[in-house]
Design a protein around this motif. Sequence first.
Motif, PDB file in Angstrom:
ATOM      1  N   VAL A 127       0.866  -1.178   0.000  1.00  0.00           N
ATOM      2  CA  VAL A 127       0.000   0.000   0.000  1.00  0.00           C
ATOM      3  C   VAL A 127       0.901   1.225   0.000  1.00  0.00           C
ATOM      4  CG1 VAL A 127      -1.793   1.291   1.194  1.00  0.00           C
ATOM      5  CG2 VAL A 127      -1.811  -1.201   1.254  1.00  0.00           C
ATOM      6  N   GLY A 128       0.851   2.037  -1.099  1.00  0.00           N
ATOM      7  CA  GLY A 128       1.728   3.181  -1.239  1.00  0.00           C
ATOM      8  C   GLY A 128       3.116   2.728  -1.656  1.00  0.00           C
ATOM      9  N   PRO A 129       4.073   3.639  -1.859  1.00  0.00           N
ATOM     10  CA  PRO A 129       3.912   5.089  -1.710  1.00  0.00           C
ATOM     11  C   PRO A 129       3.222   5.772  -2.889  1.00  0.00           C
ATOM     12  CG  PRO A 129       6.144   4.596  -2.391  1.00  0.00           C
ATOM     13  CD  PRO A 129       5.470   3.270  -2.199  1.00  0.00           C
ATOM     14  N   MET A 130       3.002   5.038  -4.008  1.00  0.00           N
ATOM     15  CA  MET A 130       2.305   5.644  -5.139  1.00  0.00           C
ATOM     16  C   MET A 130       0.888   6.030  -4.728  1.00  0.00           C
ATOM     17  SD  MET A 130       4.473   5.841  -7.522  1.00  0.00           S
ATOM     18  CE  MET A 130       3.365   6.288  -8.878  1.00  0.00           C
ATOM     19  N   SER A 131       0.447   7.188  -5.237  1.00  0.00           N
ATOM     20  CA  SER A 131      -0.867   7.694  -4.866  1.00  0.00           C
ATOM     21  C   SER A 131      -1.668   8.063  -6.099  1.00  0.00           C
ATOM     22  CB  SER A 131      -0.720   8.931  -3.961  1.00  0.00           C
ATOM     23  OG  SER A 131      -1.973   9.549  -3.735  1.00  0.00           O
ATOM     24  N   ALA A 132      -2.983   7.912  -5.986  1.00  0.00           N
ATOM     25  CA  ALA A 132      -3.870   8.317  -7.079  1.00  0.00           C
ATOM     26  C   ALA A 132      -4.019   9.825  -7.151  1.00  0.00           C
ATOM     27  CB  ALA A 132      -5.243   7.660  -6.897  1.00  0.00           C
ATOM     28  N   GLY A 133      -3.639  10.540  -6.052  1.00  0.00           N
ATOM     29  CA  GLY A 133      -3.666  11.989  -6.048  1.00  0.00           C
ATOM     30  C   GLY A 133      -5.058  12.556  -6.291  1.00  0.00           C
ATOM     31  N   ALA A 134      -5.097  13.787  -6.809  1.00  0.00           N
ATOM     32  CA  ALA A 134      -6.376  14.430  -7.116  1.00  0.00           C
ATOM     33  C   ALA A 134      -6.892  13.999  -8.482  1.00  0.00           C
ATOM     34  CB  ALA A 134      -6.219  15.953  -7.058  1.00  0.00           C
ATOM     35  N   GLN A 135      -5.985  13.733  -9.386  1.00  0.00           N
ATOM     36  CA  GLN A 135      -6.329  13.271 -10.738  1.00  0.00           C
ATOM     37  C   GLN A 135      -5.508  12.036 -11.067  1.00  0.00           C
ATOM     38  OE1 GLN A 135      -8.687  14.397 -12.647  1.00  0.00           O
ATOM     39  NE2 GLN A 135      -9.249  16.218 -11.445  1.00  0.00           N
TER      40      GLN A 135
END
Length: 687
Positions: free
Chosen positions: A350-358
């Motif tokens: 889980v993470g560190p990549m994130s889906a962010g706002a877009q």
Amino acid sequence: MRFATDTGGTFTDLVVEEDDGSISMYKASTVPGDPVQGVLAALTLAAEDRGLSLADLLARGKTFIHGTTHAINAIITGRTAKTALLVTEGHRDILVFREGGRIEPFNHTVPYPKPFVPRALTFEIPERIIYNGAVQTPLNEAVVLELANRLREEKIEAVAICFLWSTINPAHELRVGALLQDHLPGVPVSLSHAVNPTMREFRRASSTAIDASLKPLMGRYLGSLEARMKEAGFAGEVMVLTSAGGMMAASDVAAAPIRVINSGPSMAPIAGHHYAALEGSHENAIVADTGGTTYDISLVRGGHIPMTRELWIGQPTRGNLVGYPSVEVKSVGAGGGSIASVDAGGLLHVGPMSAGAQPGPVCYGRGGTLPTVTDASVVLGYLDPDFFLGGAMKLDREAAARAIEIHVAQPLQVSVEEAAWNIIHLSTENMVQAIADITVAQGIDPAGAVLIGGGGAAGLNSTFIARRLGCHQLVIPETGAALSAAGAMMSDLTGEFAASLFTTTAEFNFDKVNETLYNLRADCDQFVRRSGIKAIKIDIKVIAEARYENQVWDIDVPLPITRFRSDDDVTAFHSAFDEVHKQIFTINDPGSPVEVVGLRATVRCKVRPHANFQLSAKADQTVKAATRRAYFQDAGWTDAVIHRLDAMPVAQEFRGPAIIESPFTTIVVDPEARAQRSANGSIIIHP
């Protein structure tokens, strides 16, 4: 009226303070390509809430306080200006050699870190000033003028200058800076003695190079922010949050952007300190701010917020050293938007990549396809798909469940709810480990501290985190969903000044130390006259950077006096250093002389006239308690009582399972926990 914003990776938080001190808060989606657009969207929500146009709302405002990650994001993504570094002849490799540290000293497969400014853009200038300020080699101005032509041909966008011993005698740096301003008009120049007057060449050069590289970008960004706010109807002061937990005028920040590297995260401990004191005057508090992209952890230790000069962008020794005083914050890639995946070996991450706002989590319906912590929370019944952000955004539970099934449940051969629970559980473990790293390293037992949960996603698993740490109390403030923006509203106007010198308690230089203290005090007074005229209270603190004789690293020792008058004052300082050294390292050496290598002064001007800080929203007493099916590992699917935060009675304790909802956050109270709402509006949970 005052406005405070914090631009996060997923949401932009806004706190509005009326003239009577009442508080309200709002959230809008961050626009990564245009952060100001997200700020204006949040302000528009505040205007609509009052039945005003955006222009009418802004016309009432006196101060706009802005926290931004624009500077650090530019460094991480390599969008800084093309920068040249000028150094003393013979010292071209300051940024290459660094300070010699390695995380893995015997792992030779790790490539040596690249310098922040390439060696090809580092230029030697014939000049030399020695340790006592005397000129050993005069400045060769002809070389500087020739170099100016070359920098123009190279299309250099910024210049950093770092000469040896410029902190003792800055004459050569000042002269080269003046020459470049005449012959490279429009190209910003940063001088190391002004940016970070420390005797350590690497960190002084590093911080100066970073400062110079940010000037064009931050000048444009802050200029655009001020212009667009003015165009929208705002005529007040624009302030920007600093890494040191204060705020400064936008024009001052544009001239020294290194001060805002850790702008937004530095505010959470300010608010955390306030709420910890409200709920019982806890000596130690762990402040955890859960955003969509990162989990930011800071401490309140003994009623004080720790500072650090070891702020790295990236891994320590491998990244870029900022070397500028900052609130100590540890950030890990864990948040509501953290992406869950299963590797080829069948391990869940889980993470560190994130889906962010877009595109955001799958449940947002904006094109995201990979499951996140937020998606898991929807599937487990923690988040109401129809009441996210108070109903402003509808969530797609079915899409979230499909994504978890495809990417997590099937590879692990478990049910969808088990997969969703494992995502929450692993995210919790990542956060617990990050907290343990920062607390145990400073001699703090997390079980003896209160956990302050901030950020919009904090309530989803903070109860689980507090239980794993052994914390007896978890506090989620009513403004916790916008904790950094709340801290911004509480923050002071702050000025920071430093000077290098060298003396020892064995042969104390009274004249030099007292002259430096006098000059630092004068700098603080000038800052107050220039920026803090409306200050309600002014506080000046001086720190001595000191060490035992022959030690490599120095520590900070508060100086309660403004002048050393006798040997007794020196003895008192020696004793104070011994005590601080023992607190940090558990040992001291009173028989060794103490060396002072620098002095720093910080002036804080309190500008907020109100003592209270509480939301003015009125409770909706028509809301009746309901239940929703929610999944917990030990209990399975169970009925959780739903509470509206603003309608909860004060001091009435209840047991889980329960879910507390507001338009800004959702707080999960599992079957093992007890919770109540305090008179200050915070939710107090006993895990």
